[in-house]
Motif scaffolding. Structure first.
Motif, PDB file in Angstrom:
ATOM      1  N   VAL A  88       1.648   2.520  -3.424  1.00  0.00           N
ATOM      2  CA  VAL A  88       0.645   3.216  -4.231  1.00  0.00           C
ATOM      3  C   VAL A  88       0.051   4.442  -3.552  1.00  0.00           C
ATOM      4  CG1 VAL A  88       0.018   1.210  -5.626  1.00  0.00           C
ATOM      5  CG2 VAL A  88      -1.205   1.645  -3.496  1.00  0.00           C
ATOM      6  N   TYR A 128      -8.143   0.178  -2.076  1.00  0.00           N
ATOM      7  CA  TYR A 128      -7.236  -0.791  -2.681  1.00  0.00           C
ATOM      8  C   TYR A 128      -7.261  -0.729  -4.211  1.00  0.00           C
ATOM      9  CZ  TYR A 128      -6.664  -3.254   1.810  1.00  0.00           C
ATOM     10  OH  TYR A 128      -6.348  -3.595   3.097  1.00  0.00           O
ATOM     11  N   GLN A 150       2.957   8.069  -3.226  1.00  0.00           N
ATOM     12  CA  GLN A 150       3.252   8.837  -4.417  1.00  0.00           C
ATOM     13  C   GLN A 150       4.473   9.754  -4.264  1.00  0.00           C
ATOM     14  OE1 GLN A 150      -0.639  10.136  -4.585  1.00  0.00           O
ATOM     15  NE2 GLN A 150      -1.303   8.239  -5.554  1.00  0.00           N
ATOM     16  N   GLN A 175       5.716   1.203  -9.981  1.00  0.00           N
ATOM     17  CA  GLN A 175       5.267   0.147 -10.892  1.00  0.00           C
ATOM     18  C   GLN A 175       6.312  -0.961 -10.982  1.00  0.00           C
ATOM     19  OE1 GLN A 175       2.082   0.376 -12.116  1.00  0.00           O
ATOM     20  NE2 GLN A 175       2.099   2.150 -10.774  1.00  0.00           N
ATOM     21  N   THR A 221       0.842  -1.203   0.000  1.00  0.00           N
ATOM     22  CA  THR A 221       0.000   0.000   0.000  1.00  0.00           C
ATOM     23  C   THR A 221       0.872   1.246   0.000  1.00  0.00           C
ATOM     24  OG1 THR A 221      -0.135  -0.171   2.401  1.00  0.00           O
ATOM     25  CG2 THR A 221      -2.016  -0.982   1.152  1.00  0.00           C
ATOM     26  N   THR A 280      -5.364  -4.450 -10.030  1.00  0.00           N
ATOM     27  CA  THR A 280      -4.836  -5.198 -11.178  1.00  0.00           C
ATOM     28  C   THR A 280      -3.616  -6.030 -10.764  1.00  0.00           C
ATOM     29  OG1 THR A 280      -3.523  -3.293 -11.818  1.00  0.00           O
ATOM     30  CG2 THR A 280      -5.629  -3.585 -12.945  1.00  0.00           C
ATOM     31  N   TRP A 281      -2.884  -5.546  -9.765  1.00  0.00           N
ATOM     32  CA  TRP A 281      -1.725  -6.306  -9.261  1.00  0.00           C
ATOM     33  C   TRP A 281      -2.205  -7.525  -8.491  1.00  0.00           C
ATOM     34  CZ3 TRP A 281       2.691  -4.832 -11.389  1.00  0.00           C
ATOM     35  CH2 TRP A 281       2.760  -3.529 -11.893  1.00  0.00           C
ATOM     36  N   PRO A 300      -6.021   1.029  -6.627  1.00  0.00           N
ATOM     37  CA  PRO A 300      -4.786   1.044  -7.426  1.00  0.00           C
ATOM     38  C   PRO A 300      -4.013  -0.272  -7.399  1.00  0.00           C
ATOM     39  CG  PRO A 300      -4.858   2.909  -5.890  1.00  0.00           C
ATOM     40  CD  PRO A 300      -5.992   1.995  -5.528  1.00  0.00           C
TER      41      PRO A 300
END
Ligand SMILES: [Zn+2]
Length: 381
Positions: free
Chosen positions: A209, A273, A212, A230, A206, A278-279, A275
């Motif tokens: 993402v 969650y 930042q 990423q 977490t 997709t992971w 962001p």
């Protein structure tokens, strides 16, 4: 393998330690307590933690992580090549001292949390990470057992301090390989020894993402190597995949939260969650064990074909959630997850860091009892 009812109730792992055990952990760190005596005190803690869970009616129990000082730095006890380092020792080590000092100023984790397990030599297993704890717990209970382990990304990121680690492993990827090897072996052993559920803890995902680029982190070691989020997530997914495949048919879980070191919710990370969704999809894990009990966590993100371990109580508050409140949270989540894929858990452990538990065993037990009552209500519907 034991079977679980609908809406199984479980915990995320840790349980507050007794005053005796806290003393024993301290004495062990200072080298003034024998291993045999420590084991005796820790085992008394395991029995207490188990009793609290059984009394509350928890379906899938843990040992409360009673032998660990916290959920990841305990590996320093178990692995050759890992040394616990204080902030002062790390400052000594890093080349960019001014930068490190500046980063420390903005760090939102208090010093208790950051004796960092740093890789200083070739990693080698000296003692099992968890399988001996599983064996002991198995002698005490017939209930299904969950075993928690620090995830490979968390460990690699914590242990990688270029100034100390670079002499042994040329880069973070090489250290990651070694960590994966250690964890794969342990997961295989846990599966053979009859673990019903193996959970990997990766709270730092977490951080990648939500921050930042701002400097907020769970661990000081990670400060040394800031990369593109990423790229880091890609790295995390590949490490996790290789550890998880060692579990075979055993149910696996991935716990991701936003920190559990303070009762002041405003100091903890916040955000949905989404962001990470997709992971998460790319990680071959059976269950996502997530926090959803506080507004910080945002809306429930669909778990795809995975099970959801739904955080339904806040481990950091005195107020005990009512069974009706918990039931309503579950009902709302059932819009996103089929009924047979939903587990109930607290948002995180009740005693993630031994020296700084987030609750008393009494309140924690009442929260668990409210959860099992809610599960009973839901099963009746
Ligand atoms: Zn957590």
């Amino acid at each position: 393998m034991s079977t679980l009812p609908l809406f199984p109730v479980t915990t995320v792992g840790s349980w507050p330690r007794s005053p005796d055990l806290l003393r024993a952990l301290r004495e062990r760190r200072h080298g003034t307590l024998s291993a045999a005596r420590f084991r005796e005190v820790a085992r008394a803690g395991v029995r207490e933690a188990l009793r609290a869970q059984e009394l509350a009616g928890v379906d899938l129990v843990t040992d409360g992580e009673q032998t660990r000082d916290n959920f990841y730095s305990f590996v320093a006890e178990k692995l050759d090549g890992v040394q616990l380092m204080t902030l002062a020792e790390m400052l000594e080590l890093v080349e960019d001292k001014a930068g490190f000092r500046q980063l420390l100023d903005t760090l939102d984790v208090p010093a208790f949390a950051i004796s960092n397990p740093t890789c200083v030599g070739e990693l080698k297993l000296r003692a099992p990470l968890a399988v001996d704890d599983l064996d002991y717990l198995r002698t005490l209970t017939a209930r299904p057992i969950k075993v928690t382990l620090p995830g490979p990304y968390l460990l690699t990121r914590a242990m990688w301090v270029p100034e100390a680690t670079g002499k042994v492993y040329p880069d973070k990827e090489a250290l990651g390989e070694a960590v994966v090897g250690i964890l794969r072996d342990e997961v295989e052993r846990l599966a053979r020894a009859g673990a019903d559920f193996i959970q990997l803890d990766e709270p730092v995902l977490t951080e990648l993402v939500f921050t930042q680029g701002r400097t907020r982190t769970f661990m000081c070691a990670a400060l040394a190597a800031r990369n593109d989020p990423q790229e880091e997530l890609e790295f995390a997914v590949s490490l996790l995949g290789r550890v998880l495949e060692a579990a075979g048919d055993v149910r696996t879980g991935l716990h991701v939260c936003r920190g559990n070191w303070s009762r002041d919710e405003s100091t903890l990370l916040s955000g949905s969650y989404a962001p990470l969704a997709t992971w998460f999809e790319r990680v071959r894990v059976r269950q996502l064990v997530l926090e959803y009990a506080t507004p910080r966590a945002g809306e429930v993100v669909p778990a795809g074909d995975k099970e959801l371990g739904l955080g339904v109580v806040n481990p950091r508050s005195d107020a005990v959630e009512t069974p009706a409140e918990i039931r309503d949270r579950v009902r709302a989540a059932l819009r996103h997850v089929p009924v047979e894929r939903l587990f109930l858990n607290p948002d995180c452990g009740f005693g993630t860091f031994a020296a700084r538990p987030m609750n008393s065993p009494e309140v924690a037990a009442r929260k668990l009892a409210a959860m099992t009552e809610a599960a009973r209500m839901l099963r009746g519907e």
